[in-house]
Design an enzyme around this catalytic site. Structure first.
Site, PDB file in Angstrom:
ATOM      1  N   ASP A  29      -6.645 -13.931  -9.852  1.00 45.00           N
ATOM      2  CA  ASP A  29      -7.290 -12.920  -9.018  1.00 45.00           C
ATOM      3  C   ASP A  29      -7.142 -11.516  -9.592  1.00 45.00           C
ATOM      4  O   ASP A  29      -8.020 -10.670  -9.415  1.00 45.00           O
ATOM      5  CB  ASP A  29      -6.709 -12.956  -7.600  1.00 45.00           C
ATOM      6  CG  ASP A  29      -7.287 -14.098  -6.783  1.00 45.00           C
ATOM      7  OD1 ASP A  29      -7.734 -15.090  -7.385  1.00 45.00           O
ATOM      8  OD2 ASP A  29      -7.294 -14.001  -5.545  1.00 45.00           O
ATOM      9  N   SER A  41      -6.030  -8.276  -1.320  1.00 46.95           N
ATOM     10  CA  SER A  41      -5.004  -8.866  -2.165  1.00 46.95           C
ATOM     11  C   SER A  41      -3.672  -8.808  -1.434  1.00 46.95           C
ATOM     12  O   SER A  41      -3.434  -7.929  -0.602  1.00 46.95           O
ATOM     13  CB  SER A  41      -4.906  -8.090  -3.481  1.00 46.95           C
ATOM     14  OG  SER A  41      -3.692  -8.356  -4.135  1.00 46.95           O
ATOM     15  N   GLU A  72     -11.569  -9.679  -2.657  1.00 43.04           N
ATOM     16  CA  GLU A  72     -10.377  -8.895  -2.330  1.00 43.04           C
ATOM     17  C   GLU A  72     -10.633  -7.422  -2.627  1.00 43.04           C
ATOM     18  O   GLU A  72     -11.310  -7.080  -3.595  1.00 43.04           O
ATOM     19  CB  GLU A  72      -9.176  -9.381  -3.140  1.00 43.04           C
ATOM     20  CG  GLU A  72      -8.692 -10.747  -2.722  1.00 43.04           C
ATOM     21  CD  GLU A  72      -7.433 -11.186  -3.447  1.00 43.04           C
ATOM     22  OE1 GLU A  72      -6.811 -12.153  -2.983  1.00 43.04           O
ATOM     23  OE2 GLU A  72      -7.083 -10.569  -4.468  1.00 43.04           O
ATOM     24  N   CYS A  95      -0.529 -19.956  -8.293  1.00 44.50           N
ATOM     25  CA  CYS A  95      -1.186 -18.697  -7.933  1.00 44.50           C
ATOM     26  C   CYS A  95      -2.142 -18.826  -6.756  1.00 44.50           C
ATOM     27  O   CYS A  95      -2.262 -19.868  -6.142  1.00 44.50           O
ATOM     28  CB  CYS A  95      -1.830 -18.084  -9.160  1.00 44.50           C
ATOM     29  SG  CYS A  95      -0.572 -17.393 -10.277  1.00 44.50           S
ATOM     30  N   ASP A  96      -2.856 -17.730  -6.506  1.00 40.57           N
ATOM     31  CA  ASP A  96      -3.438 -17.428  -5.201  1.00 40.57           C
ATOM     32  C   ASP A  96      -4.218 -18.558  -4.532  1.00 40.57           C
ATOM     33  O   ASP A  96      -4.001 -18.857  -3.372  1.00 40.57           O
ATOM     34  CB  ASP A  96      -4.344 -16.209  -5.320  1.00 40.57           C
ATOM     35  CG  ASP A  96      -3.564 -14.937  -5.595  1.00 40.57           C
ATOM     36  OD1 ASP A  96      -2.461 -15.034  -6.163  1.00 40.57           O
ATOM     37  OD2 ASP A  96      -4.047 -13.851  -5.251  1.00 40.57           O
ATOM     38  N   LYS A  97      -5.185 -19.151  -5.218  1.00 40.34           N
ATOM     39  CA  LYS A  97      -6.027 -20.166  -4.573  1.00 40.34           C
ATOM     40  C   LYS A  97      -5.621 -21.579  -4.947  1.00 40.34           C
ATOM     41  O   LYS A  97      -6.158 -22.541  -4.394  1.00 40.34           O
ATOM     42  CB  LYS A  97      -7.502 -19.945  -4.947  1.00 40.34           C
ATOM     43  CG  LYS A  97      -8.016 -18.557  -4.642  1.00 40.34           C
ATOM     44  CD  LYS A  97      -7.801 -18.174  -3.186  1.00 40.34           C
ATOM     45  CE  LYS A  97      -8.139 -16.723  -2.925  1.00 40.34           C
ATOM     46  NZ  LYS A  97      -7.268 -15.766  -3.627  1.00 40.34           N
ATOM     47  N   CYS A 129       2.817 -13.105  -9.706  1.00 33.22           N
ATOM     48  CA  CYS A 129       3.165 -11.678  -9.623  1.00 33.22           C
ATOM     49  C   CYS A 129       4.327 -11.450  -8.666  1.00 33.22           C
ATOM     50  O   CYS A 129       4.429 -12.071  -7.616  1.00 33.22           O
ATOM     51  CB  CYS A 129       1.955 -10.862  -9.221  1.00 33.22           C
ATOM     52  SG  CYS A 129       0.651 -10.872 -10.468  1.00 33.22           S
TER      53      CYS A 129
END
EC number: 4.2.1.9
Length: 619
Positions: free
Chosen positions: A81, A517, A491, A122-124, A195
């Protein structure tokens, strides 16, 4: 007693062809009676949170084989992202969640796997795999790649901790020289891993602990630390044991839908509120609950947000605190332990690793155990050396953070705030609700009123902020960025970061039908539902309209008479096919894949899941 799914392809004379193909993958006669376990990896060289996963799938596979199973690995896609941010690449981020879920389902069901180990980060990727696991409902253990170490840089003679967001803010802040921006950029993301703050990736990996689907330490043990290796190995052993319990003993309690129940989703959301997690987690928990057949809604989130306090503040809410600090304070087990002591946790629920969550807390909560091995585990520290290699260092802190009065993790009696870190707001702007990360909102603007400054894309908003069109006191409205309108629900990290860089982080609000985000802070209100593209009131807001935001009262109101809104709605509807679209065409290429996503998706209030009702009567 359920039969092993894999025996559909490994048993019987008419499966000679399938067995021949299995043999070509390395299987032998002795393997055809063993459980076949999918190692669902997500290695890619595009994403720092996944760059170190290449060999970890095979490491888990060897452990599965040693425990008596057959392991078969495949990979999903993984979108970064941060790299996709600020351009049309972000249109693909949320849709990739559903693509990941589908791809896992396709592979696991096509090959009749008996169980899964999901290696996400990570995000998704974690949400996509979680949706698939609950959809397929076979034994599963989640183990993520782990968080990145926080960056460190010396500025003006002082060492400060950094993360990705600091680099973005500094780049747009004229008080930093080019040399300082470069130094921040070079130090912000020093290692492999997700992150380093309480952004979406780490939030979701923490929530899998609360759901009972991952091991203690999954959310907080650094990607670089040697201690994380045991999480992967243990996941391989546990999944084989769960297979045997389910298929050979008829024990359905090990199935993910019997672990991630309504009460488990309450636990996960309570954790999210207590730790001030990313607002994206709301979207993903709603979607995961939908896949599990659990009726968990925005109303439940609102109810929990009114009683669960904020027990931890991590970057971006507190810029000098990162996941390595949360781990030193006892990790997610410590936050769950504080919720339990406050009577805010369902501790009787099962997990993949313990008979009950309460049993796990008795062993892993550092406030209630003196086990030297557990204490040593939570003293795992950053190595301070840039690397893309997992388990590459074994440094430890000299002591734990046991301070529950003013430490990184606090007791309910000494909470950062009695109100939790996330809140659901509603009103005529968002009849179906919207989300704000209260942990990142300055106390001075918990109540805020201002004139609307309307933009019909993230790009237009960024340009407006950077060219001085936004002033202190404004409510920036960014619309037509929802799941359908974007499409893909971008985002808004760049707009919020640029507001901070212009000194407006605590002087403006931002309201959008898009999302934020996990790195976003400030008065940033997202997921406005219904979105503009679905006829939501946000599509009727005009420049200068007064918007009143009251977080303590959980309201967001457009101060425009109902009769005026009715006139605006009638005028909009009169546009026919051009209704509920940006007034001017946007220079945005929407591919066939994204058009298909937009045609099927629902609002953020439902987790942006597919609307299957559109399929009825077709085909």
């Amino acid at each position: 007693m359920p039969s092993y799914r894999s025996r559909t392809t490994t048993h019987g004379r008419n499966m000679a062809g399938a067995r021949g193909l299995w043999r070509a993958t390395g299987m032998k006669d002795s393997d055809f009676g063993k459980p076949i376990i999918a190692v669902v990896n997500s290695f890619t060289q595009f994403v720092p949170g996944h760059v170190h996963l290449k060999d970890l799938g095979q490491m888990v596979a060897r452990e599965i084989e040693a425990a008596g199973g057959v392991a078969k690995e495949f990979n999903t896609i993984a979108v970064d992202d941060g790299i996709a941010m600020g351009h049309d690449g972000m249109l693909y981020s949320l849709p990739s969640r559903d693509l990941i879920a589908d791809s896992v389902e396709y592979m696991v069901n096509a090959h009749c796997a008996d169980a899964m180990v999901c290696i996400s980060n990570c995000d998704k990727i974690t949400p996509g795999m979680l949706m698939a696991a609950l959809r397929i409902n076979i034994p599963v253990v989640f183990v993520s790649g782990g968080p990145m170490e926080a960056g460190k840089v010396v500025l003006k003679g002082k060492e400060v901790a950094l993360d990705l967001v600091d680099a973005m803010v500094a780049a747009a802040d004229e008080k930093y020289s080019d040399e300082e921006v470069l130094a921040i950029e070079q130090a912000a993301c020093p290692t492999c891993g997700s992150c380093s703050g309480m952004f979406t990736a780490n939030s979701m990996n923490c929530l899998t602990e609360a759901l009972g689907l991952s091991l203690p330490g999954n959310g907080s043990t650094l990607a670089t630390h040697a201690d994380r290796k045991e999480l992967f190995l243990r996941a391989g052993r546990i999944v084989v044991e769960m297979c045997r319990r389910h298929y050979e003993e008829g024990d359905d309690s090990v199935l993910p839908r019997n672990i991630a129940t309504f009460e488990a989703f309450e636990n996960a959301m309570s954790l999210d509120i207590a730790m001030g997690g990313s607002t994206n987690t709301v979207l993903h928990l709603l979607a995961a609950a939908h896949e599990a057949g659990v009726d968990f809604t925005m109303e439940d989130i609102d109810r929990l947000s009114r009683r669960v306090p904020c027990l931890s503040k991590v970057a971006p809410a507190k810029s000098d605190v990162h996941m390595e600090d949360v781990h030193r304070a006892g990790g997610i087990m410590a936050i769950l332990g504080e919720l339990d002591r406050a009577g805010l946790l369902h501790a009787h629920l099962p997990t993949v690793h313990s008979a009950t969550l309460g049993d796990a807390l008795n062993k892993w909560d550092i406030a209630r155990t003196n086990d030297p091995e557990v204490q040593k585990f939570f003293m795992a520290a950053p190595g301070g050396v840039p690397t893309q290699t997992a388990f590459s260092q074994a440094r430890r802190w000299d002591s734990l953070d046991l301070d529950r009065i003013s430490g990184v993790i606090r007791s309910a009696d000494h909470a950062f705030s009695k109100d939790g870190g996330l809140a659901v707001l509603s009103g005529n702007v968002a009849p179906d609700g919207c989300i704000v990360k209260t942990a990142g909102v300055d106390e001075s603007i918990l109540k805020f009123s201002g004139p609307a400054k309307v933009f019909e894309s993230q790009d237009a908003a960024v340009a407006g902020i950077l060219t001085g069109q936004v002033e202190a006191g404004d409510v920036v409205v960014i619309r037509y960025e929802g799941p359908k309108g974007g499409p893909g629900m971008q985002e808004m990290l760049y707009p919020t970061s640029y507001l901070k860089s212009k000194g407006l982080g605590a002087a403006c609000a931002l309201v959008t039908d898009g999302r934020f985000s996990g790195g976003t802070s400030g008065l940033s209100i997202g997921h406005v539902s219904p979105e503009a593209a679905e006829g939501g009131t946000i599509g009727l807001v005009e420049n200068g309209d007064l918007i009143n935001i009251d977080i303590p009262s959980r309201t967001i109101t457009l101060a425009v008479a109902d009769s005026v809104l009715a006139e605006r709605r009638a005028a909009m509807e009169a546009k026919g096919d051009a209704a509920w679209q940006p007034a001017k065409p946007r220079p945005r290429k929407v591919s066939v894949a994204l058009q298909a996503y937009a045609a099927m998706t629902t609002s953020a209030a439902r987790g942006a899941v597919r609307d299957l009702s559109q399929l009825k009567g077709k085909g």
